[in-house]
Design a protein around this motif. Structure first.
Motif, PDB file in Angstrom:
ATOM      1  N   SER A   7       0.817  -1.169   0.004  1.00  0.00           N
ATOM      2  CA  SER A   7      -0.015  -0.049  -0.050  1.00  0.00           C
ATOM      3  C   SER A   7       0.726   1.126   0.006  1.00  0.00           C
ATOM      4  O   SER A   7       0.425   2.506  -0.428  1.00  0.00           O
ATOM      5  CB  SER A   7      -1.136   0.074   1.391  1.00  0.00           C
ATOM      6  N   CYS A   8       1.962   1.166   0.412  1.00  0.00           N
ATOM      7  CA  CYS A   8       2.977   2.173   0.450  1.00  0.00           C
ATOM      8  C   CYS A   8       4.117   2.236  -0.323  1.00  0.00           C
ATOM      9  O   CYS A   8       5.039   1.714   0.138  1.00  0.00           O
ATOM     10  CB  CYS A   8       3.208   2.487   2.056  1.00  0.00           C
ATOM     11  N   VAL A   9       4.135   2.580  -1.538  1.00  0.00           N
ATOM     12  CA  VAL A   9       5.355   2.479  -2.336  1.00  0.00           C
ATOM     13  C   VAL A   9       5.121   3.834  -3.430  1.00  0.00           C
ATOM     14  O   VAL A   9       4.243   3.882  -4.031  1.00  0.00           O
ATOM     15  CB  VAL A   9       5.005   1.395  -3.475  1.00  0.00           C
ATOM     16  N   PRO A  10       6.185   4.685  -2.999  1.00  0.00           N
ATOM     17  CA  PRO A  10       7.144   4.647  -1.865  1.00  0.00           C
ATOM     18  C   PRO A  10       6.461   4.748  -0.524  1.00  0.00           C
ATOM     19  O   PRO A  10       5.272   5.285  -0.405  1.00  0.00           O
ATOM     20  CB  PRO A  10       8.190   5.685  -2.352  1.00  0.00           C
ATOM     21  N   ALA A  11       7.405   4.247   0.341  1.00  0.00           N
ATOM     22  CA  ALA A  11       6.995   4.511   1.811  1.00  0.00           C
ATOM     23  C   ALA A  11       6.996   6.036   2.157  1.00  0.00           C
ATOM     24  O   ALA A  11       6.017   6.678   2.861  1.00  0.00           O
ATOM     25  CB  ALA A  11       8.120   3.872   2.804  1.00  0.00           C
ATOM     26  N   THR A  12       7.666   6.878   1.577  1.00  0.00           N
ATOM     27  CA  THR A  12       7.416   8.355   1.809  1.00  0.00           C
ATOM     28  C   THR A  12       7.750   9.209   0.637  1.00  0.00           C
ATOM     29  O   THR A  12       8.235   8.584  -0.377  1.00  0.00           O
ATOM     30  CB  THR A  12       8.515   8.938   2.819  1.00  0.00           C
ATOM     31  N   PRO A  13       7.239  10.301   0.301  1.00  0.00           N
ATOM     32  CA  PRO A  13       7.456  11.252  -0.862  1.00  0.00           C
ATOM     33  C   PRO A  13       9.033  11.603  -0.969  1.00  0.00           C
ATOM     34  O   PRO A  13       9.377  12.517  -1.803  1.00  0.00           O
ATOM     35  CB  PRO A  13       6.504  12.350  -0.892  1.00  0.00           C
ATOM     36  N   PHE A  14      10.048  11.480   0.027  1.00  0.00           N
ATOM     37  CA  PHE A  14      11.119  12.027   0.320  1.00  0.00           C
ATOM     38  C   PHE A  14      12.276  11.178  -0.144  1.00  0.00           C
ATOM     39  O   PHE A  14      13.309  11.147   0.293  1.00  0.00           O
ATOM     40  CB  PHE A  14      11.316  12.514   1.924  1.00  0.00           C
ATOM     41  N   GLU A  15      12.054  10.495  -1.156  1.00  0.00           N
ATOM     42  CA  GLU A  15      12.975   9.532  -1.613  1.00  0.00           C
ATOM     43  C   GLU A  15      12.591   8.931  -3.037  1.00  0.00           C
ATOM     44  O   GLU A  15      11.500   9.194  -3.343  1.00  0.00           O
ATOM     45  CB  GLU A  15      13.197   8.182  -0.570  1.00  0.00           C
ATOM     46  N   THR A  16      13.707   8.473  -3.595  1.00  0.00           N
ATOM     47  CA  THR A  16      13.337   7.728  -4.929  1.00  0.00           C
ATOM     48  C   THR A  16      12.944   6.436  -5.180  1.00  0.00           C
ATOM     49  O   THR A  16      14.294   5.904  -4.441  1.00  0.00           O
ATOM     50  CB  THR A  16      14.479   8.275  -6.017  1.00  0.00           C
ATOM     51  N   SER A  17      12.050   5.726  -5.337  1.00  0.00           N
ATOM     52  CA  SER A  17      11.943   4.293  -5.196  1.00  0.00           C
ATOM     53  C   SER A  17      11.807   3.824  -6.812  1.00  0.00           C
ATOM     54  O   SER A  17      11.944   4.738  -7.921  1.00  0.00           O
ATOM     55  CB  SER A  17      10.760   4.130  -4.460  1.00  0.00           C
ATOM     56  N   GLY A  18      11.936   2.518  -6.943  1.00  0.00           N
ATOM     57  CA  GLY A  18      11.816   1.963  -8.378  1.00  0.00           C
ATOM     58  C   GLY A  18      10.617   2.204  -8.776  1.00  0.00           C
ATOM     59  O   GLY A  18      10.299   2.022 -10.168  1.00  0.00           O
TER      60      GLY A  18
END
Lengths: 585, 585
Positions: free
Chosen positions: B132-143
């Motif tokens: 449900s949380c991809v990414p976990a926060t908006p403060f990072e760059t996820s795949g």
């Protein structure tokens, strides 16, 4: 949708309705808690301290989740679903698992659809189980047949919740293909199957359960309950009008607690009105010593779990706001009933329109005879001096078989002046002209005939009488009124001699059950008044007080309960599961 | 289909498999029973006395239902689903609720699909929760990003069981529309939502629950458990490698018993191999005083009820034949494991092919850098003499923030000769070139760099070191091997002067985690041997024993757990929920 709940839950906005200062049953931990219960739209959104647009002061009152009746035939009340709801919702029942077995035996799928649609008008969630045994046996003529292929087709309907009580236990245990097809169809549709397995034990029970059956409401012993629960069944504690097993509550333990739920199965309008519905079961269970919180859990969370009614049966955020405000957990008098967040009853009085009736044509005028019945249709010719006669065992549904001495005259058995009566089941669905005949001993009725279009489970016309002409008139009246109950009273001789072809005066008393010949579209109160009058008339004509004048009759055709029964196709020996000859050597 | 079960249940035909003379746990009544357990195809068909085509003598052994892990991230084992199954199935686990949160943060839906498909090869039912949380926060760059609309689309997939742990509790409580869209989509699809609500109480909890969330595995106090259960949550008792709360079992009461289940959440391969899985939880729970039958019920029936896994979690007719034959209810040593009627493990040894690997291209080669990294990419220029440095609090995931005195040289902070190390998070999904930098105090490592592509929750490259060149080499090696763990050891000076532009000898040690940079496709045993060697090397280079050399690193980027964290986008103050300047006045 969620935003409104969350805004109310977090107190950013006022709740729609708040039950203030409540004591409430926490079914998840089994304790009482205190606080306000906040509701937004149809959901409970929180407990704590809340303000609401509307508030109900619950000081000194206790709030419990709305009750769930795990298994009920609405038809047994003889009331329309709307009127039924008007009696049970003010008692605190907010959800029922309804098996329209009776009306479906008369009207087929139109019966199921009728119950579903009529229920849309009332604040009661009616989950429709597709009847699994229509007809109940192949030894009778019903109004409809739901074979495996019909179940396959209809179980998929969105309005169908599951498959109704699977009474045909031999069909499963002996792997009858068409019977198994019904169970397989239910599983394919992901729907629950209710059970009905009186006295089924051991390997037979294992076989029965291998059809994927979830519940039983027929347990009578501790051993039976223990075995059935341990093998995965949920067990209904039943509080019907005739059949009750509230005593089973004493077998509840810490270990098996979650597998018990409540049901009423068959409950008459008079009991609903005078004693109540599940509230009455709760009252009696607690009076008999069951912990009141456990009793509530059986009536709510356990039923919700059994039937996978997610977000129902508890007082917690996101749960459906189906709530009952009661005086205490002893009397269970419902002060307020909340259904889906709306206050729908107060002090036992429904706050919803109880006068609406959905009445489609296909459930009306359901009595179809091949032709007008005549007195000679009821001649019963016996071969000799001995014949089988039915009796009723204490309890009212099991019958006995007694061999009696008989006299005949003009090729017809003589019942006048004896304690025998003629019994006839007149087929009323398909115009087959079938009439099944039998003798009954000891009912007490004299001087005419009585009849009813409720005759389990195919609901043909069942008549009892000591006079052929009266029996014919009774059948014809039932056709004329589209089903119901009738008494024909033979009066004085109006012409001819009493000994030789006399003509009598006849009085006919009847009550219409316009819906499928099973239920009335009238209100409960006026229906009951008329019904009581008719029942009193039957007793006045001799029916013994130990019998329910008409309803005892209604079970004499139920060919799945021992011992001797009569269907439109003839006299039936339930133990041999075959037709039998009325004549004895 | 049903006929075979019924024939075997009623003993008309032999069962396929019979567990003879068993003592077994009856989870419905909470007692031990004795008898044979008969199985046909994938179902239990009955208990009693049975003969089978195959029979297993269970004299002096106890049979329990297969265990259900209510919440697990397979990725935390660093093993493929196939290899993971080969470790846990022989321990008795037959069903898991798997939340592929980590791999989905790297690979998006391809990660979910991979876990689902790889699990098809093994005798373990893997129910996939859509993270449900991809990414976990908006403060990072996820795949990958799974926004509300993506959840709406993907939650409907048949292979998706529900919505994974909803960690974004503020998003719900403050009614963020895109967050609520995810929950609404799950409800529309009729799927369960797992929760994750550490220390959420009162009105916030009410708000959180109004999104329709069913479970929590983060409870730490009696008050928290009591409130959460009373408000409708199921509570997982967790037996992870780092995070455990088995002590919560002491809060189980008769009343709330049915609302507890077991999970492992995050469990390392070494623990799975050496200590076990849920069997280890059961052992410890019972050793700590929990009634063994209750412990089994938590691991089986309760989990099945929570996740609506019908016909699972009990030993009864028509239930899935997932069974564990254990020596006793104290040791819980699995002698045999039966999955869907087949014997799949004996004495801890899997009887299924453990060598198969499903390895689609889209979960391989997942390390993408904008360009080759250079030493000067790791220059950390500070404004003055004071800076914030991260520390790790006891427990391993909560970090501290300490203001430290720093020296700089040539515009780069000097860490050599101090107890400070550089920390860098190098974005590895989208070739952004992002590098987040920080200082860490007290890890103990000297003389090079270590790095890993597991860095919660976006799993960029996280590096720690005291030498820029080593850090660059570490990043480049991780790209080269497609993800994993690396140590770069700076050796002797091989040219130039030590004081002025020296060139050093470097040794690089690495271990490949080919699947998304998170997991290995190798077998557990050889992987662990190599992993242990690398970890020992890190300790040999100074990493204090109180830290898990690589895994402690992996949590330094988890921007939802206090206090100071670093993502590829910079230094982050979790308590202020905002980026922060490394420089201090």
């Amino acid at each position: 949708m969620l935003e409104k709940y969350i805004d109310a839950a977090t107190r950013r906005k006022k709740a729609d309705l708040v039950l203030k200062n409540a004591t409430f049953v926490d079914v998840f931990t089994g304790v009482l808690r205190k606080g306000d219960i906040a509701i937004a739209d149809e959901k409970i959104v929180g407990t704590g301290e809340y303000e609401g647009e509307t508030e109900i002061d619950c000081t000194n009152l206790t709030v419990v989740p709305g009750y769930i009746d795990g298994h009920v035939h609405i038809e047994s009340s003889q009331l329309s679903p709307e009127e039924f709801a008007s009696l049970i919702v003010p008692r605190g029942t907010t959800t029922i698992i309804a098996d329209p077995h009776e009306i479906t035996n008369v009207c087929g799928m139109a019966g199921c659809e009728y119950i579903a649609k009529a229920s849309e008008n009332v604040p009661l969630d009616v989950k429709i189980q597709l009847p699994s045994c229509v007809p109940a046996t192949p030894f009778e003529t019903s109004g409809a047949i739901l074979a495996g292929k019909d179940v396959e087709k209809n179980i998929k309907n969105e309005y169908i919740f599951g498959l109704g009580e699977f009474m045909n236990y031999p069909g499963i245990v002996y792997s009858d293909p068409d019977t198994l097809k019904k169970a397989e169809a239910a599983h394919a549709a992901g729907k629950i199957i209710d059970g009905h397995a009186p006295a089924v034990y051991g390997y037979d029970l294992n076989g029965y359960l291998c059809a994927g059956i979830s519940t039983d409401h027929e347990c009578v012993t501790k051993a039976e309950i223990d075995e059935k629960i341990s093998k995965g069944m949920y067990v209904h504690i039943r509080h019907g009008s005739s059949t009750q097993n509230l005593g089973n509550a004493k077998y509840i333990t810490d270990g098996n607690m979650r597998r018990f739920l409540l049901c009423t199965d068959d409950r008459h309008a008079a009991d609903l009105k005078e004693k109540g519905h599940l509230d009455d079961a709760l009252r009696k269970l607690v009076a008999n010593g069951l912990d009141p919180i456990r009793a509530v859990i059986c009536a709510t969370l356990n039923a919700a779990e059994c039937y996978n009614l997610k977000w129902r049966g508890a007082i917690a955020p996101f749960y459906l706001a189906d709530l009952v405000v009661v005086d205490n957990l002893k009397s269970f008098n419902a002060k307020y009933v909340i259904k889906s967040g709306k206050t729908v009853a107060k002090d036992g009085i429904p706050l919803f329109d109880t006068s609406k009736r959905y009445l489609p044509k296909n459930v009306l005028n359901t009595v179809h005879l091949k032709r007008e019945m005549r007195a000679d249709d009821f001649i019963l010719t016996l071969k000799g001096k001995k014949a089988k006669a039915m009796t009723i065992e204490p309890g009212g549904v099991v019958t006995g078989c007694e061999v009696v001495e008989v006299e005949s005259k003009n090729g017809d058995v003589v019942v006048e002046g004896t304690d025998l009566l003629k019994l006839a089941v007149v087929e009323r669905h398909k115009c087959t002209g079938n009439i099944g005949k039998a003798l009954f001993k000891g009912y007490g009725f004299k001087g005419g005939a009585l009849g009813i279009t409720i005759a389990h489970d195919s609901h043909n016309i069942i008549l009892m009488g000591d006079d052929n002409e009266s029996m014919a008139k009774a059948a014809n009246r039932l056709k004329e009124i589209g089903g119901g109950m009738v008494i024909v009273e033979r009066g004085a001789v109006i012409s001819g001699e009493a000994e030789k072809s006399p003509r009598y005066e006849y009085k006919i008393y009847s009550l219409t059950l316009d819906i499928a010949g099973l239920m009335s579209s009238r209100d409960a109160e006026s229906l009951q008044a008329d019904s009581r009058a008719l029942i009193e008339k039957a007793h006045a004509m001799g029916v013994k007080r130990e019998y329910e004048a008409f309803m005892s009759l209604a079970f004499l055709s139920l060919a799945v309960i021992p011992k001797l029964k009569v269907t439109d196709a003839g006299l039936f020996d339930v133990e041999k599961f075959a037709f039998t000859d009325i004549n004895e050597e």
